[in-house]
Scaffold this motif. Structure first.
Motif, PDB file in Angstrom:
ATOM      1  N   PRO A  59      -1.199  -0.473   8.140  1.00 19.45           N
ATOM      2  CA  PRO A  59      -2.469  -0.553   7.405  1.00 19.45           C
ATOM      3  C   PRO A  59      -3.396   0.618   7.689  1.00 19.45           C
ATOM      4  O   PRO A  59      -4.292   0.911   6.892  1.00 19.45           O
ATOM      5  CB  PRO A  59      -3.075  -1.876   7.885  1.00 19.45           C
ATOM      6  CG  PRO A  59      -2.438  -2.141   9.206  1.00 19.45           C
ATOM      7  CD  PRO A  59      -1.042  -1.584   9.097  1.00 19.45           C
ATOM      8  N   ASN A  60      -3.201   1.315   8.807  1.00 19.28           N
ATOM      9  CA  ASN A  60      -4.023   2.477   9.118  1.00 19.28           C
ATOM     10  C   ASN A  60      -3.679   3.679   8.243  1.00 19.28           C
ATOM     11  O   ASN A  60      -4.464   4.634   8.159  1.00 19.28           O
ATOM     12  CB  ASN A  60      -3.863   2.850  10.597  1.00 19.28           C
ATOM     13  CG  ASN A  60      -4.383   1.769  11.516  1.00 19.28           C
ATOM     14  OD1 ASN A  60      -5.568   1.478  11.546  1.00 19.28           O
ATOM     15  ND2 ASN A  60      -3.485   1.138  12.262  1.00 19.28           N
ATOM     16  N   GLU A  61      -2.511   3.657   7.605  1.00 23.67           N
ATOM     17  CA  GLU A  61      -2.109   4.742   6.712  1.00 23.67           C
ATOM     18  C   GLU A  61      -2.446   4.443   5.252  1.00 23.67           C
ATOM     19  O   GLU A  61      -2.153   5.238   4.358  1.00 23.67           O
ATOM     20  CB  GLU A  61      -0.604   5.002   6.849  1.00 23.67           C
ATOM     21  CG  GLU A  61      -0.196   5.542   8.210  1.00 23.67           C
ATOM     22  CD  GLU A  61       1.294   5.835   8.285  1.00 23.67           C
ATOM     23  OE1 GLU A  61       2.008   5.518   7.305  1.00 23.67           O
ATOM     24  OE2 GLU A  61       1.735   6.381   9.318  1.00 23.67           O
ATOM     25  N   PHE A  62      -3.076   3.310   5.008  1.00 22.60           N
ATOM     26  CA  PHE A  62      -3.419   2.900   3.648  1.00 22.60           C
ATOM     27  C   PHE A  62      -4.322   3.930   2.963  1.00 22.60           C
ATOM     28  O   PHE A  62      -5.367   4.310   3.466  1.00 22.60           O
ATOM     29  CB  PHE A  62      -4.116   1.532   3.696  1.00 22.60           C
ATOM     30  CG  PHE A  62      -5.025   1.239   2.540  1.00 22.60           C
ATOM     31  CD1 PHE A  62      -4.554   1.286   1.238  1.00 22.60           C
ATOM     32  CD2 PHE A  62      -6.351   0.892   2.750  1.00 22.60           C
ATOM     33  CE1 PHE A  62      -5.389   1.002   0.168  1.00 22.60           C
ATOM     34  CE2 PHE A  62      -7.202   0.603   1.700  1.00 22.60           C
ATOM     35  CZ  PHE A  62      -6.717   0.661   0.396  1.00 22.60           C
ATOM     36  N   PHE A  63      -3.885   4.399   1.801  1.00 26.85           N
ATOM     37  CA  PHE A  63      -4.681   5.295   0.969  1.00 26.85           C
ATOM     38  C   PHE A  63      -4.827   4.741  -0.439  1.00 26.85           C
ATOM     39  O   PHE A  63      -5.874   4.847  -1.047  1.00 26.85           O
ATOM     40  CB  PHE A  63      -4.039   6.684   0.923  1.00 26.85           C
ATOM     41  CG  PHE A  63      -4.821   7.691   0.126  1.00 26.85           C
ATOM     42  CD1 PHE A  63      -6.066   8.128   0.561  1.00 26.85           C
ATOM     43  CD2 PHE A  63      -4.311   8.193  -1.069  1.00 26.85           C
ATOM     44  CE1 PHE A  63      -6.798   9.048  -0.185  1.00 26.85           C
ATOM     45  CE2 PHE A  63      -5.031   9.120  -1.816  1.00 26.85           C
ATOM     46  CZ  PHE A  63      -6.276   9.548  -1.359  1.00 26.85           C
ATOM     47  N   LEU A  64      -3.768   4.122  -0.945  1.00 26.18           N
ATOM     48  CA  LEU A  64      -3.764   3.527  -2.273  1.00 26.18           C
ATOM     49  C   LEU A  64      -3.170   2.129  -2.220  1.00 26.18           C
ATOM     50  O   LEU A  64      -2.245   1.880  -1.441  1.00 26.18           O
ATOM     51  CB  LEU A  64      -2.916   4.366  -3.243  1.00 26.18           C
ATOM     52  CG  LEU A  64      -3.428   5.738  -3.640  1.00 26.18           C
ATOM     53  CD1 LEU A  64      -2.301   6.523  -4.317  1.00 26.18           C
ATOM     54  CD2 LEU A  64      -4.619   5.622  -4.578  1.00 26.18           C
ATOM     55  N   LEU A  65      -3.690   1.219  -3.025  1.00 30.51           N
ATOM     56  CA  LEU A  65      -3.053  -0.073  -3.221  1.00 30.51           C
ATOM     57  C   LEU A  65      -1.988   0.070  -4.299  1.00 30.51           C
ATOM     58  O   LEU A  65      -2.124   0.875  -5.224  1.00 30.51           O
ATOM     59  CB  LEU A  65      -4.082  -1.118  -3.654  1.00 30.51           C
ATOM     60  CG  LEU A  65      -5.143  -1.503  -2.632  1.00 30.51           C
ATOM     61  CD1 LEU A  65      -6.169  -2.429  -3.279  1.00 30.51           C
ATOM     62  CD2 LEU A  65      -4.514  -2.181  -1.423  1.00 30.51           C
ATOM     63  N   GLN A  66      -0.938  -0.717  -4.162  1.00 27.68           N
ATOM     64  CA  GLN A  66       0.085  -0.726  -5.201  1.00 27.68           C
ATOM     65  C   GLN A  66      -0.309  -1.725  -6.290  1.00 27.68           C
ATOM     66  O   GLN A  66      -0.714  -2.855  -5.990  1.00 27.68           O
ATOM     67  CB  GLN A  66       1.452  -1.104  -4.615  1.00 27.68           C
ATOM     68  CG  GLN A  66       1.969  -0.107  -3.588  1.00 27.68           C
ATOM     69  CD  GLN A  66       3.418  -0.358  -3.222  1.00 27.68           C
ATOM     70  OE1 GLN A  66       4.252  -0.598  -4.091  1.00 27.68           O
ATOM     71  NE2 GLN A  66       3.726  -0.290  -1.935  1.00 27.68           N
ATOM     72  N   PRO A  67      -0.235  -1.330  -7.557  1.00 26.73           N
ATOM     73  CA  PRO A  67      -0.571  -2.273  -8.628  1.00 26.73           C
ATOM     74  C   PRO A  67       0.464  -3.375  -8.728  1.00 26.73           C
ATOM     75  O   PRO A  67       1.652  -3.148  -8.471  1.00 26.73           O
ATOM     76  CB  PRO A  67      -0.559  -1.400  -9.887  1.00 26.73           C
ATOM     77  CG  PRO A  67       0.356  -0.277  -9.550  1.00 26.73           C
ATOM     78  CD  PRO A  67       0.182  -0.030  -8.078  1.00 26.73           C
ATOM     79  N   MET A  68       0.027  -4.567  -9.079  1.00 23.28           N
ATOM     80  CA  MET A  68       0.991  -5.635  -9.297  1.00 23.28           C
ATOM     81  C   MET A  68       1.828  -5.302 -10.535  1.00 23.28           C
ATOM     82  O   MET A  68       1.338  -4.714 -11.501  1.00 23.28           O
ATOM     83  CB  MET A  68       0.283  -6.970  -9.476  1.00 23.28           C
ATOM     84  CG  MET A  68      -0.494  -7.101 -10.766  1.00 23.28           C
ATOM     85  SD  MET A  68      -0.928  -8.796 -11.120  1.00 23.28           S
ATOM     86  CE  MET A  68      -1.053  -8.741 -12.908  1.00 23.28           C
ATOM     87  N   ALA A  83       0.823  -1.214   0.000  1.00 25.42           N
ATOM     88  CA  ALA A  83       0.000   0.000   0.000  1.00 25.42           C
ATOM     89  C   ALA A  83       0.855   1.261   0.000  1.00 25.42           C
ATOM     90  O   ALA A  83       2.041   1.246   0.346  1.00 25.42           O
ATOM     91  CB  ALA A  83      -0.914  -0.001   1.224  1.00 25.42           C
ATOM     92  N   LEU A  84       0.207   2.379  -0.376  1.00 23.62           N
ATOM     93  CA  LEU A  84       0.819   3.692  -0.347  1.00 23.62           C
ATOM     94  C   LEU A  84       0.001   4.605   0.564  1.00 23.62           C
ATOM     95  O   LEU A  84      -1.223   4.437   0.689  1.00 23.62           O
ATOM     96  CB  LEU A  84       0.855   4.313  -1.752  1.00 23.62           C
ATOM     97  CG  LEU A  84       1.543   3.511  -2.855  1.00 23.62           C
ATOM     98  CD1 LEU A  84       1.351   4.204  -4.200  1.00 23.62           C
ATOM     99  CD2 LEU A  84       3.026   3.318  -2.558  1.00 23.62           C
ATOM    100  N   ASP A  85       0.651   5.573   1.190  1.00 24.82           N
ATOM    101  CA  ASP A  85      -0.072   6.552   2.004  1.00 24.82           C
ATOM    102  C   ASP A  85      -0.550   7.706   1.117  1.00 24.82           C
ATOM    103  O   ASP A  85      -0.435   7.661  -0.117  1.00 24.82           O
ATOM    104  CB  ASP A  85       0.798   7.045   3.170  1.00 24.82           C
ATOM    105  CG  ASP A  85       2.046   7.800   2.718  1.00 24.82           C
ATOM    106  OD1 ASP A  85       2.107   8.241   1.544  1.00 24.82           O
ATOM    107  OD2 ASP A  85       2.971   7.952   3.536  1.00 24.82           O
ATOM    108  N   LYS A  86      -1.099   8.761   1.715  1.00 24.51           N
ATOM    109  CA  LYS A  86      -1.678   9.858   0.940  1.00 24.51           C
ATOM    110  C   LYS A  86      -0.652  10.610   0.105  1.00 24.51           C
ATOM    111  O   LYS A  86      -1.005  11.327  -0.835  1.00 24.51           O
ATOM    112  CB  LYS A  86      -2.405  10.829   1.876  1.00 24.51           C
ATOM    113  CG  LYS A  86      -3.698  10.261   2.434  1.00 24.51           C
ATOM    114  CD  LYS A  86      -4.479  11.306   3.219  1.00 24.51           C
ATOM    115  CE  LYS A  86      -5.800  10.730   3.694  1.00 24.51           C
ATOM    116  NZ  LYS A  86      -6.608  11.735   4.433  1.00 24.51           N
ATOM    117  N   ASN A  87       0.618  10.453   0.450  1.00 26.29           N
ATOM    118  CA  ASN A  87       1.675  11.109  -0.316  1.00 26.29           C
ATOM    119  C   ASN A  87       2.249  10.212  -1.406  1.00 26.29           C
ATOM    120  O   ASN A  87       3.216  10.587  -2.078  1.00 26.29           O
ATOM    121  CB  ASN A  87       2.793  11.557   0.626  1.00 26.29           C
ATOM    122  CG  ASN A  87       2.320  12.597   1.621  1.00 26.29           C
ATOM    123  OD1 ASN A  87       1.662  13.562   1.236  1.00 26.29           O
ATOM    124  ND2 ASN A  87       2.639  12.397   2.896  1.00 26.29           N
ATOM    125  N   GLY A  88       1.667   9.023  -1.552  1.00 29.99           N
ATOM    126  CA  GLY A  88       2.161   8.090  -2.556  1.00 29.99           C
ATOM    127  C   GLY A  88       3.414   7.359  -2.135  1.00 29.99           C
ATOM    128  O   GLY A  88       4.156   6.832  -2.975  1.00 29.99           O
TER     129      GLY A  88
END
Length: 354
Positions: free
Chosen positions: A221-230, A210-215
């Motif tokens: 997991p509480n900072e999850f904003f985006l999933l990373q693409p495979m 995962a990525l946070d709001k800053n990418g």
């Protein structure tokens, strides 16, 4: 399956889980038939160890049902019929109900025409994609299923704005003596539900998930904003074209127009699915084909192993083993999840049997 690390757990029979889930969905206003479909699909995911699409999804589904964002009473129907190519209007039914209907239509049409493609529009998050592809396997056919993800959880390659789903797909092939070959995967490194379970159990996550709001990659997991693409840009590219297939083709909202399973209260999701079925027996001997599949499986399993590897498996094999083990011994759940399910069940006024 996999990537889960549970501490203390309890075991619950699949019958108890299915019956309890059915009662929850009935309480949420669903019909007897539709509540049974959702409960069956949901339990099947947990049974195969795909916990990201099992009972932990109930909160979000029930929230949507109670708010009216998902219709508890809607029934899918055929909207456009071109024989082997069909458009199903879900009418904002539960995704499991709509996709199950679409898969049944696809199997029926493949039986008549040799192969079929069914588009489902105006639907909702449908759980584990493999369930619908595997329905075809039970008829000695090949099943293929694509869907929009339940939310925009990924950014375009190089971006940090959530504009695209992780858009899972599945393939299921019948085999002769082996379990079916089943590939079910999101186009992110992992499904978002795995991060939900990590939060519930207080676990950290790999920095590749995962990525946070800053990418920036995160292990929290509480900072999850985006999933990373495979596979980086390749995963993004596959997700983009899957959106064209599942959303642009049947005219469903996507990108900035798409609703959200968890956070988009006040609007239907209106997502699309594509289900395809190939009737092997229309062109060739089914048993001979299944034996060819077995030969391929055996070649993989008897191939030379890398150092430290004890066994080579094929897609769907770990889940099939998990299903057999948990059918006998009960589905294993972390106690943290069970505690939340008990609280949720009490709020719904339904007695939980575990």
């Amino acid at each position: 399956m996999g990537d889960y690390s549970f501490g203390e757990t309890i075991r619950v029979s699949k019958e108890k889980v299915t019956d309890w889930s059915y009662k929850i969905y009935k309480k949420a206003g669903m019909s007897t038939e539709n509540a049974a479909i959702v409960a069956k699909v949901q339990t099947a995911a947990d049974l195969r160890g795909v916990y990201s699409h099992g009972v932990q999804r109930m909160w979000s589904y029930v929230k949507k049902l109670k708010s009216g964002d998902i219709s508890a009473s809607a029934q899918p129907e055929i909207k456009n019929d071109a024989m082997a190519f069909v458009m199903v209007e879900a009418n904002n039914a539960m995704g499991q109900v709509a996709a199950n209907y679409g898969a049944n239509v696809a199997i029926e049409r493949a039986r008549t025409y040799g192969a079929s493609t069914v588009l489902v529009r105006g639907s909702n998050h449908f759980g584990a994609s493999a369930y619908y592809a595997m329905k075809a396997v039970k008829e000695d056919m090949i099943g293929i299923c694509y869907t929009q993800g339940g939310a925009n959880t990924m950014a375009p390659s190089g971006g940090k704005e959530p504009l695209i789903g992780n858009n899972p797909f599945s393939y299921a092939f019948p085999a002769y003596k082996y379990p079916p070959v089943v590939l079910d995967m999101a186009l992110s490194v992992v499904a978002a539900g795995k991060l939900d379970l990590a939060r519930i159990t207080g676990s950290s996550i790999p920095d590749t998930w995962a990525l946070d709001k800053n990418g920036i990659p995160t292990t929290d997991p509480n900072e999850f904003f985006l999933l990373q693409p495979m596979c980086g840009y390749k995963g993004y590219g596959l997700s983009f074209v899957t959106s064209l297939l599942c959303a642009a083709l049947p005219d469903c909202p996507w990108a900035r127009e798409q609703g959200d399973l968890l956070f988009g209260a006040g609007r239907p999701m209106e997502i699309g699915h594509v289900i395809q079925v190939i009737n092997v027996g229309a062109l060739m001997d089914v048993e001979a084909f299944k034996k060819r599949v077995d030969k391929g499986i055996a070649d993989m399993k008897t191939s030379q192993k890398a150092d430290g590897v004890s066994e080579i498996m094929v897609p769907g094999e770990p889940e099939a083993r998990k299903e057999a083990e948990q059918t006998e011994n009960g589905i294993e759940y972390p106690v943290e999840l069970v505690d939340q399910l008990r609280d949720f069940s009490n709020q719904m006024g339904v007695k939980i049997p575990f």
